[in-house]
Design an enzyme around this catalytic site. Structure first.
Site, PDB file in Angstrom:
ATOM      1  N   GLN A   1      -6.360  -3.732   5.638  1.00  0.00           N
ATOM      2  CA  GLN A   1      -7.746  -3.252   5.512  1.00  0.00           C
ATOM      3  C   GLN A   1      -8.589  -4.337   4.867  1.00  0.00           C
ATOM      4  OE1 GLN A   1      -8.093  -0.398   2.427  1.00  0.00           O
ATOM      5  NE2 GLN A   1     -10.067   0.399   3.053  1.00  0.00           N
TER       6      GLN A   1
ATOM      7  N   SER B   1     -12.768  -4.966   0.851  1.00  0.00           N
ATOM      8  CA  SER B   1     -13.217  -5.515  -0.444  1.00  0.00           C
ATOM      9  C   SER B   1     -13.494  -7.011  -0.370  1.00  0.00           C
ATOM     10  CB  SER B   1     -12.154  -5.275  -1.518  1.00  0.00           C
ATOM     11  OG  SER B   1     -11.883  -3.908  -1.645  1.00  0.00           O
TER      12      SER B   1
ATOM     13  N   GLU C   1      -7.877   7.221   3.455  1.00  0.00           N
ATOM     14  CA  GLU C   1      -7.200   6.437   2.414  1.00  0.00           C
ATOM     15  C   GLU C   1      -6.875   7.326   1.218  1.00  0.00           C
ATOM     16  OE1 GLU C   1      -9.331   2.985   0.933  1.00  0.00           O
ATOM     17  OE2 GLU C   1      -7.466   2.161   0.156  1.00  0.00           O
TER      18      GLU C   1
ATOM     19  N   SER D   1      -4.117  -5.855   0.848  1.00  0.00           N
ATOM     20  CA  SER D   1      -2.691  -5.524   0.803  1.00  0.00           C
ATOM     21  C   SER D   1      -2.041  -5.801   2.149  1.00  0.00           C
ATOM     22  CB  SER D   1      -2.497  -4.043   0.469  1.00  0.00           C
ATOM     23  OG  SER D   1      -3.127  -3.746  -0.757  1.00  0.00           O
TER      24      SER D   1
HETATM   25  C1  LIG Z   1      -3.164  -2.831  -5.736  1.00  0.00           C
HETATM   26  C2  LIG Z   1      -4.495  -2.912  -5.013  1.00  0.00           C
HETATM   27  C3  LIG Z   1      -4.516  -2.941  -3.638  1.00  0.00           C
HETATM   28  C4  LIG Z   1      -5.734  -3.053  -2.967  1.00  0.00           C
HETATM   29  N1  LIG Z   1      -5.722  -3.120  -1.594  1.00  0.00           N
HETATM   30  C5  LIG Z   1      -6.882  -3.285  -0.918  1.00  0.00           C
HETATM   31  C6  LIG Z   1      -6.874  -3.457   0.500  1.00  0.00           C
HETATM   32  O1  LIG Z   1      -5.821  -3.464   1.147  1.00  0.00           O
HETATM   33  N2  LIG Z   1      -8.047  -3.666   1.125  1.00  0.00           N
HETATM   34  C7  LIG Z   1      -9.239  -3.657   0.466  1.00  0.00           C
HETATM   35  O2  LIG Z   1     -10.270  -3.803   1.108  1.00  0.00           O
HETATM   36  N3  LIG Z   1      -9.294  -3.513  -0.894  1.00  0.00           N
HETATM   37  C8  LIG Z   1      -8.119  -3.331  -1.588  1.00  0.00           C
HETATM   38  N4  LIG Z   1      -8.150  -3.199  -2.963  1.00  0.00           N
HETATM   39  C9  LIG Z   1      -9.418  -3.306  -3.659  1.00  0.00           C
HETATM   40  C10 LIG Z   1      -9.944  -2.003  -4.264  1.00  0.00           C
HETATM   41  O3  LIG Z   1     -10.402  -1.137  -3.261  1.00  0.00           O
HETATM   42  C11 LIG Z   1     -11.040  -2.399  -5.245  1.00  0.00           C
HETATM   43  O4  LIG Z   1     -10.423  -3.134  -6.291  1.00  0.00           O
HETATM   44  C12 LIG Z   1     -11.749  -1.205  -5.814  1.00  0.00           C
HETATM   45  O5  LIG Z   1     -12.513  -0.550  -4.831  1.00  0.00           O
HETATM   46  C13 LIG Z   1     -12.673  -1.593  -6.997  1.00  0.00           C
HETATM   47  O6  LIG Z   1     -13.492  -2.643  -6.656  1.00  0.00           O
HETATM   48  P1  LIG Z   1     -13.616  -3.927  -7.604  1.00  0.00           P
HETATM   49  O7  LIG Z   1     -12.238  -4.415  -7.897  1.00  0.00           O
HETATM   50  O8  LIG Z   1     -14.565  -4.879  -6.964  1.00  0.00           O
HETATM   51  O9  LIG Z   1     -14.213  -3.399  -8.974  1.00  0.00           O
HETATM   52  P2  LIG Z   1     -15.749  -3.069  -9.278  1.00  0.00           P
HETATM   53  O10 LIG Z   1     -16.332  -2.269  -8.165  1.00  0.00           O
HETATM   54  O11 LIG Z   1     -16.435  -4.340  -9.645  1.00  0.00           O
HETATM   55  O12 LIG Z   1     -15.625  -2.136 -10.554  1.00  0.00           O
HETATM   56  C14 LIG Z   1     -15.440  -2.633 -11.874  1.00  0.00           C
HETATM   57  C15 LIG Z   1     -15.438  -1.451 -12.828  1.00  0.00           C
HETATM   58  O13 LIG Z   1     -16.716  -0.788 -12.791  1.00  0.00           O
HETATM   59  C16 LIG Z   1     -16.553   0.589 -12.481  1.00  0.00           C
HETATM   60  N5  LIG Z   1     -17.668   1.024 -11.606  1.00  0.00           N
HETATM   61  C17 LIG Z   1     -18.171   0.357 -10.533  1.00  0.00           C
HETATM   62  N6  LIG Z   1     -19.177   1.064  -9.977  1.00  0.00           N
HETATM   63  C18 LIG Z   1     -19.308   2.212 -10.713  1.00  0.00           C
HETATM   64  C19 LIG Z   1     -20.173   3.341 -10.633  1.00  0.00           C
HETATM   65  N7  LIG Z   1     -21.113   3.447  -9.687  1.00  0.00           N
HETATM   66  N8  LIG Z   1     -20.014   4.327 -11.552  1.00  0.00           N
HETATM   67  C20 LIG Z   1     -19.064   4.240 -12.530  1.00  0.00           C
HETATM   68  N9  LIG Z   1     -18.230   3.172 -12.664  1.00  0.00           N
HETATM   69  C21 LIG Z   1     -18.349   2.181 -11.762  1.00  0.00           C
HETATM   70  C22 LIG Z   1     -15.230   0.668 -11.731  1.00  0.00           C
HETATM   71  O14 LIG Z   1     -14.665   1.961 -11.831  1.00  0.00           O
HETATM   72  C23 LIG Z   1     -14.408  -0.389 -12.467  1.00  0.00           C
HETATM   73  O15 LIG Z   1     -13.875   0.148 -13.644  1.00  0.00           O
HETATM   74  C24 LIG Z   1      -6.946  -3.090  -3.664  1.00  0.00           C
HETATM   75  C25 LIG Z   1      -6.929  -3.035  -5.076  1.00  0.00           C
HETATM   76  C26 LIG Z   1      -5.711  -2.961  -5.750  1.00  0.00           C
HETATM   77  C27 LIG Z   1      -5.710  -2.916  -7.246  1.00  0.00           C
END
Ligand SMILES: Cc1cc2nc3c(=O)[nH]c(=O)nc-3n(C[C@H](O)[C@H](O)[C@H](O)COP(=O)(O)OP(=O)(O)OC[C@H]3O[C@@H](n4cnc5c(N)ncnc54)[C@H](O)[C@@H]3O)c2cc1C
Length: 393
Positions: free
Chosen positions: A108, A111, A226, A143
């Site tokens: 997928q 991100s 998902e 992933s």
């Molecule tokens: C093990 C793992 C596997 C993954 N696999 C995939 C994959 O296969 N494909 C893919 O596309 N992505 C994948 N991801 C990514 C995952 O979907 C994102 O990490 C996740 O959506 C959070 O985005 P970010 O890391 O950019 O954090 P951010 O969005 O920058 O968030 C940072 C912090 O701010 C908080 N926050 C952000 N916006 C808000 C809001 N509006 N209200 C309250 N709090 C908020 C969040 O909860 C978090 O604590 C994976 C992540 C992990 C850890």
């Protein structure tokens, strides 16, 4: 449902799981319409009520049949429902069977370094060039990209409209020129996920899923599935199984300290069981139609329960819990998520990602607050502005 039992029986007779390789078995399951019984005939289904799949899966698991969930969780749980909903007949024919049989692993590509929770703000650009699109950008946390043959790609095709309106969804051939996959290591030492660089990658327009500009709608289908995408953990399985095994290994089970741990173990058991029943209820509700916010309840509860039980499992190990027997040498797993063979320390570390992957717990709470409880919405100042006018870091 007698007919369904008969079909499952015939599949098992013609392809005994003990002596049939998993790819052949899963291919035969697809051909029998028992892969996703609610899909149309010819595409792995029988056009039945989705609830009937539970009966099929229970029967197959009891006979030791393989499941695509461990090898191809993203393709099986999210790719297939998206392709069957939005794919052309040609795409459904080409993609669904090899996906279910795990001949083609899927990933997928949503991100990005600057777009996670707010995925609609993503910057990867797809520009039309004749019958192709030319894609340039970077994805992250992808992933299983190192295993994947195809990726579900969300890209910006129109930067001059508000962020949700300018996205288009494609199936990306991960072997196409210009796709580069680099490992990213996690807290466990493993690299389940990756950075993916896209440098002038050509994607035929025929590989689009849904209309130009409809990417957000298609992505919502993927994301809803998902949140439901978890294996049916049996009673006492998953992390509570790891914790119980540690309890059974303890020499001391009667000191005041052990009694306090036992209290936490019973509490963990109850929470794990409530989570399991919540997941079953969500599956039942999904069987009534398209999945809704109940997926977010299961996703949130999975993260909180797993992290609490993971911490307990390490405490049950005692002082040895400070060691890390798995070692931090980089490895490239061919699956993702909870590993039933992992020791308590590794399971604890892996569970930390549960509140981030598949949408963070904060985002799940926002969804539940807005869509279930009807509370005022999150602040969204850039919703109606053209994407080009939104400040970016
Ligand atoms: C093990 C793992 C596997 C993954 N696999 C995939 C994959 O296969 N494909 C893919 O596309 N992505 C994948 N991801 C990514 C995952 O979907 C994102 O990490 C996740 O959506 C959070 O985005 P970010 O890391 O950019 O954090 P951010 O969005 O920058 O968030 C940072 C912090 O701010 C908080 N926050 C952000 N916006 C808000 C809001 N509006 N209200 C309250 N709090 C908020 C969040 O909860 C978090 O604590 C994976 C992540 C992990 C850890």
């Amino acid at each position: 449902m007698a007919d369904l039992d008969e079909l499952v029986g015939e599949l098992l007779r013609n392809h005994p799981p003990g002596s049939t390789d998993p790819t052949t078995f899963l291919g035969a399951q697809f051909d029998a319409g028992l892969a996703y019984v609610h899909f149309p005939i010819g595409y792995g289904g029988l056009g039945l009520d989705p609830g009937a799949q539970t009966q099929v899966d229970a029967h197959l698991r009891a006979e030791g049949a393989p499941s695509p969930f461990r090898s191809n969780p993203i393709g099986f749980g999210m790719g297939a429902p998206t392709v069957v909903t939005y794919g052309s007949e040609d795409q459904k024919r080409r993609y669904l069977r090899p996906l279910f049989a795990c001949e083609h692993i899927w990933c997928q590509l949503f991100s990005e370094p600057g777009a996670g929770s707010d995925i609609a703000s993503l910057a990867t650009r797809a520009i039309r060039d004749g019958d192709d699109w030319v894609v340039t950008g970077q994805k992250v946390w992808t992933s299983l990209a190192h295993q994947a043959r195809y990726g579900m790609l969300l890209a910006r095709t129109d930067p001059n409209v508000p962020k949700h309106a300018g996205l288009t969804y494609f199936v990306l051939d991960m072997h196409a020129p210009g796709v580069e996959v680099r490992p990213l290591r996690q807290i466990t030492g493993e690299a389940e996920f990756n950075e993916v660089f896209l440098d002038g990658v050509r994607i035929p327009d025929a590989e689009r899923l849904g209309g130009v500009g409809d990417g957000w709608k298609v992505a919502m289908t993927t994301l809803m599935f998902e949140r439901f995408n978890s294996d049916n953990v049996p009673k006492g399985g998953g992390l509570i199984g790891t914790a119980l095994a540690e309890w059974a290994r303890r020499g001391d089970t009667s000191s005041p300290h052990a009694r306090a741990l036992e209290d936490r173990l019973v509490d963990g058991w109850v929470r794990a069981e409530v989570h399991r029943l919540t997941t079953l209820r969500a599956a039942h509700q999904r069987a009534q139609g398209t999945p809704g916010p109940e997926g977010s309840i299961g996703k949130l509860s999975m993260a909180t329960v797993n992290q609490a039980i993971g911490a307990l499992a390490v405490d049950l190990v005692g002082a040895g819990g400070m060691r890390y027997p798995s070692g931090y040498e980089e490895s490239r797993p061919d699956t993702m998520g909870f590993d039933p063979d992992a020791d308590a320390m590794k399971a604890f570390l892996r569970a930390q990602a549960n509140s981030i992957e598949g949408g963070t717990s904060d985002i799940m709470r926002n969804i539940l607050a807005e869509r279930v409880l009807g509370l005022p919405g999150d602040v969204r100042v850039d919703k109606d502005k053209p994407w080009t006018e939104v400040p970016r870091s």
